[in-house]
Write a protein that holds these residues in place. Structure first.
Motif, PDB file in Angstrom:
ATOM      1  N   TYR A 114      49.609  40.416  37.335  1.00 37.46           N
ATOM      2  CA  TYR A 114      50.078  41.008  36.074  1.00 37.46           C
ATOM      3  C   TYR A 114      50.979  42.212  36.343  1.00 37.46           C
ATOM      4  CZ  TYR A 114      49.766  42.411  31.138  1.00 37.46           C
ATOM      5  OH  TYR A 114      50.050  42.733  29.828  1.00 37.46           O
ATOM      6  N   LYS A 125      53.376  47.196  32.480  1.00 37.72           N
ATOM      7  CA  LYS A 125      52.464  46.165  32.971  1.00 37.72           C
ATOM      8  C   LYS A 125      51.664  46.659  34.175  1.00 37.72           C
ATOM      9  CE  LYS A 125      55.329  42.265  31.474  1.00 37.72           C
ATOM     10  NZ  LYS A 125      56.183  41.134  31.918  1.00 37.72           N
ATOM     11  N   THR A 180      42.976  41.059  29.437  1.00 35.81           N
ATOM     12  CA  THR A 180      44.430  40.999  29.295  1.00 35.81           C
ATOM     13  C   THR A 180      45.083  40.327  30.495  1.00 35.81           C
ATOM     14  OG1 THR A 180      44.467  43.009  27.953  1.00 35.81           O
ATOM     15  CG2 THR A 180      46.530  42.376  29.028  1.00 35.81           C
ATOM     16  N   THR A 181      44.686  40.721  31.687  1.00 37.36           N
ATOM     17  CA  THR A 181      45.309  40.172  32.889  1.00 37.36           C
ATOM     18  C   THR A 181      44.817  38.761  33.195  1.00 37.36           C
ATOM     19  OG1 THR A 181      43.625  41.279  34.258  1.00 37.36           O
ATOM     20  CG2 THR A 181      45.689  42.456  33.868  1.00 37.36           C
TER      21      THR A 181
END
Length: 286
Positions: A114, A125, A180-181
């Motif tokens: 990510y 990011k 999220t990742t």
């Protein structure tokens, strides 16, 4: 001065490669299980002899270091580590005893796809994907590509022909820690593979990776399984992408681990490297 030193050492390594025109390139990248925690001093004398024989035909650039014959990496005064490239190299040399190989490796523990490994890197990011300021500044995909390009240029200037055999990837444990990742892993992984292939004009380049099997994390308990499923899906949809299947069996008997249950031990690294080498050989187009 550093580039001049790189050029000089590079040329010296290839002088020992004789007059054969082709140099076969294998790329290696990822995080700590690609960097390697195998203990070289624990290997049998037979395995060490195989490494010594392979090192006469295989050179490696590991990160920003200069090219050297294939061997271990010194971790400290008492400890010598190795990653999967060691036994992949042994198999490739045994299969192709007269070929000259060059391995180009970039690996850093605790880095995410990510963030640091993202071909479309951004600081935003990186702040999500990486745990500290140092890793948040890393652009590992770009650094790897730069090293590869520099190496290919030197091979050509020495009158040799570089042949890109394939790429080996071992990474994903870091991305499994956050929702999220983890949920973005499949999309980012496809982008990574596409970017390497397009950058080096090799649309069917074999891409081999190990499926992660780290214990679930408390911040996102489903993370490991989410990443594992996305990895499997990607391997099913491209005949030139190959996944090394791993088990979540806590005995880790397929690829043995150290006491932390995350990093492969000496035997685990040996088996992982052998698996990479087997798939490279089975799917080589050269």
């Amino acid at each position: 001065m550093r580039f001049l030193l790189f050029t000089t050492l590079f040329a010296l390594h290839f002088l020992s490669f004789g007059q054969d025109d082709k140099i076969y390139i294998v790329l290696f990248a990822g995080q700590s299980n690609m960097a390697g925690r195998g203990q070289y001093q624990s290997l049998s004398q037979e395995d060490k002899q195989k490494v010594e024989e392979a090192s006469k035909y295989i050179s490696i650039i590991n990160g920003e270091k200069q090219p050297v014959p294939l061997s271990y990496i010194r971790a400290d005064k008492r400890q010598t580590n190795f990653g999967p490239e060691l036994f992949a190299g042994i198999l490739l040399h045994e299969k192709y005893p007269d070929r000259k190989f060059f391995f180009i490796k970039e690996a850093k523990g605790g880095t995410s796809l990510y963030g640091a490994w993202n071909p479309e890197w951004s600081y935003e990011k990186a702040k999500i994907g990486e745990i500290d300021d140092k890793r948040q500044q890393m652009k590992l995909y770009s650094r790897h590509v730069e090293t590869i390009n520099k190496t290919l240029e030197r091979i050509k200037s020495d009158g040799k022909t570089p042949v890109l055999m394939g790429m080996c990837w071992m990474q994903g444990e870091k991305d499994s820690r956050l929702e999220t990742t983890a949920t973005a892993y499949g999309e980012n992984f496809q982008l990574l593979i596409k970017s390497y292939r397009q950058t080096f004009n090799h649309e069917k380049m074999p891409f081999i990776f190990g499926q992660i099997n780290c214990p679930p994390r408390t911040k996102f308990p489903d993370g490991t399984e989410v990443v594992r499923q996305q990895m499997a899906h990607i391997a099913q949809n491209d005949q030139n992408i190959f996944m090394i299947n791993t088990s979540m069996n806590k005995d880790w008997d397929d690829f043995p681990k150290r006491g932390d249950n995350v990093h492969y031990n000496t035997q685990g690294q040996k088996k992982l490297g052998t698996a990479f080498g087997d798939i490279l050989i089975q799917n080589s187009h050269y």
